[in-house]
Design an enzyme around this catalytic site. Structure first.
Site, PDB file in Angstrom:
ATOM      1  N   ARG A 127      -9.419   0.432   8.570  1.00 28.03           N
ATOM      2  CA  ARG A 127      -8.957  -0.908   8.913  1.00 28.03           C
ATOM      3  C   ARG A 127     -10.012  -1.688   9.684  1.00 28.03           C
ATOM      4  O   ARG A 127      -9.787  -2.836  10.027  1.00 28.03           O
ATOM      5  CB  ARG A 127      -7.721  -0.795   9.808  1.00 28.03           C
ATOM      6  CG  ARG A 127      -6.392  -1.014   9.095  1.00 28.03           C
ATOM      7  CD  ARG A 127      -5.315  -0.772  10.133  1.00 28.03           C
ATOM      8  NE  ARG A 127      -4.065  -1.395   9.853  1.00 28.03           N
ATOM      9  CZ  ARG A 127      -3.052  -0.815   9.228  1.00 28.03           C
ATOM     10  NH1 ARG A 127      -3.185   0.382   8.722  1.00 28.03           N
ATOM     11  NH2 ARG A 127      -1.908  -1.453   9.083  1.00 28.03           N
ATOM     12  N   ARG A 169       0.110  -9.042  13.307  1.00 28.50           N
ATOM     13  CA  ARG A 169      -0.504  -8.070  12.389  1.00 28.50           C
ATOM     14  C   ARG A 169      -1.343  -8.773  11.325  1.00 28.50           C
ATOM     15  O   ARG A 169      -2.395  -8.290  10.940  1.00 28.50           O
ATOM     16  CB  ARG A 169       0.575  -7.194  11.752  1.00 28.50           C
ATOM     17  CG  ARG A 169       1.092  -6.144  12.734  1.00 28.50           C
ATOM     18  CD  ARG A 169       2.448  -5.613  12.343  1.00 28.50           C
ATOM     19  NE  ARG A 169       2.445  -4.961  11.056  1.00 28.50           N
ATOM     20  CZ  ARG A 169       3.528  -4.858  10.284  1.00 28.50           C
ATOM     21  NH1 ARG A 169       4.677  -5.377  10.670  1.00 28.50           N
ATOM     22  NH2 ARG A 169       3.454  -4.236   9.144  1.00 28.50           N
ATOM     23  N   LYS A 196       0.825  -1.215   0.000  1.00 32.41           N
ATOM     24  CA  LYS A 196       0.000   0.000   0.000  1.00 32.41           C
ATOM     25  C   LYS A 196       0.861   1.269   0.000  1.00 32.41           C
ATOM     26  O   LYS A 196       0.655   2.157  -0.809  1.00 32.41           O
ATOM     27  CB  LYS A 196      -0.928   0.036   1.230  1.00 32.41           C
ATOM     28  CG  LYS A 196      -1.875  -1.140   1.340  1.00 32.41           C
ATOM     29  CD  LYS A 196      -2.802  -1.017   2.552  1.00 32.41           C
ATOM     30  CE  LYS A 196      -2.100  -1.059   3.901  1.00 32.41           C
ATOM     31  NZ  LYS A 196      -1.558  -2.382   4.268  1.00 32.41           N
ATOM     32  N   ARG A 253      12.113  -5.535   5.116  1.00 26.82           N
ATOM     33  CA  ARG A 253      11.774  -4.148   4.823  1.00 26.82           C
ATOM     34  C   ARG A 253      12.664  -3.174   5.588  1.00 26.82           C
ATOM     35  O   ARG A 253      13.000  -3.398   6.744  1.00 26.82           O
ATOM     36  CB  ARG A 253      10.306  -3.906   5.197  1.00 26.82           C
ATOM     37  CG  ARG A 253       9.894  -2.456   5.081  1.00 26.82           C
ATOM     38  CD  ARG A 253       8.421  -2.292   4.898  1.00 26.82           C
ATOM     39  NE  ARG A 253       7.668  -2.539   6.110  1.00 26.82           N
ATOM     40  CZ  ARG A 253       6.340  -2.409   6.166  1.00 26.82           C
ATOM     41  NH1 ARG A 253       5.660  -2.086   5.090  1.00 26.82           N
ATOM     42  NH2 ARG A 253       5.716  -2.640   7.294  1.00 26.82           N
ATOM     43  N   ARG A 282      11.465  -1.300  11.142  1.00 26.37           N
ATOM     44  CA  ARG A 282      10.387  -0.885  12.035  1.00 26.37           C
ATOM     45  C   ARG A 282      10.238  -1.845  13.218  1.00 26.37           C
ATOM     46  O   ARG A 282      10.410  -3.038  13.066  1.00 26.37           O
ATOM     47  CB  ARG A 282       9.069  -0.846  11.259  1.00 26.37           C
ATOM     48  CG  ARG A 282       8.797   0.498  10.639  1.00 26.37           C
ATOM     49  CD  ARG A 282       7.680   0.453   9.654  1.00 26.37           C
ATOM     50  NE  ARG A 282       6.476  -0.205  10.160  1.00 26.37           N
ATOM     51  CZ  ARG A 282       5.330  -0.278   9.463  1.00 26.37           C
ATOM     52  NH1 ARG A 282       5.260   0.258   8.265  1.00 26.37           N
ATOM     53  NH2 ARG A 282       4.303  -0.897   9.972  1.00 26.37           N
TER      54      ARG A 282
END
Ligand code: ADP
Ligand code: ZN
Length: 218
Positions: A88, A166, A13, A122, A155
């Site tokens: 969400r 998640r 996203k 990431r 992160r």
């Protein structure tokens, strides 16, 4: 153009939204960025919401809705926006429906193996939020942002235990939005089954959907 990007964590996203904003001429609004900025600023609110996000949980609806509303009230959103990470939950979708009329929801379909690969590799820029990946979207210099020269970091919520949580939260709270928006005939699916597909390819697919619907601004 009021566009929502829907999809599990790691579906791209943020990566797509940060390229689509230039093409569509409307700002990229990421509630994840808003949350991380608030935490970084060390405010009372930041301390309060950190408890949820560090563990992979959602910030409570009342809080996140208020934060989003404040952002959408700013003048740069007058002509529209690309929402990344909001809504969400069903209550968030209902709240958004009262704030603005949504033109299109793009649902990003990505297999779990790809999601886990992406999130566990990431890197994010501390300064500008640009997203990189040590396997597929490498920065030109190790741990340095191509865009702004800022430092790249992993992160807090991209650790394996938190990634699992998640994904569970996504399935329970967010996946019901797919049917919600499909029933309103606002949803279009985009598929990415290959880790090697470049962001530009997916961005072009999204642009062509937007264009076929006559939503491209001249
Ligand atoms: P992801 O890569 O999982 O899509 P984001 O950067 O969008 O991550 O969000 C990071 C974290 O910020 C979430 O795990 C959650 O704690 C919080 N957050 C972001 N958007 C929302 C939202 N709409 N509702 C509740 N919490 C949110
Ligand atoms: Zn940067």
């Amino acid at each position: 153009m009021r566009l929502v990007l829907l999809g599990p964590p790691g579906s791209g996203k943020g990566t797509y939204a940060s390229r689509l904003n230039i093409r569509l001429g409307v700002p990229h609004i990421s509630t994840g960025h808003i949350v991380r900025d608030e935490i970084k600023a060390g405010t009372e609110l930041g301390k309060q919401i950190r408890r949820y996000s560090d563990r992979g949980g959602l910030v409570p609806d009342e809080i996140i809705i208020e934060m989003l509303q404040a952002r959408l009230d700013r003048p740069d959103c007058a002509k529209g926006f690309i929402l990344d990470g909001f809504p969400r939950t069903i209550p968030q979708a209902d709240a958004l429906g009262k704030i603005a009329e949504i033109d299109l929801v793009i649902n990003l379909n990505v297999p779990d193996e790809i999601i886990i690969q992406r999130l566990s590799n990431r890197l994010v820029c501390r300064r500008c939020g640009a997203i990189f990946n040590t396997l597929t979207l490498k920065p030109k210099k190790d741990l340095i942002c191509d865009e702004c020269g800022g430092e790249l970091y992993t992160r807090d919520d991209d650790r394996p235990e938190v990634i699992k949580e998640r994904l569970t939260v996504y399935r329970r709270e967010t996946a019901p939005l797919i049917e919600h928006y499909r029933n309103k005939e606002l949803l279009k699916d985009v598929y990415c089954d290959d880790l090697k597909t470049s962001p530009e390819v997916i961005v072009e697919r999204i642009i062509s959907i937007v264009s076929n619907l006559g939503l491209l601004q001249p």
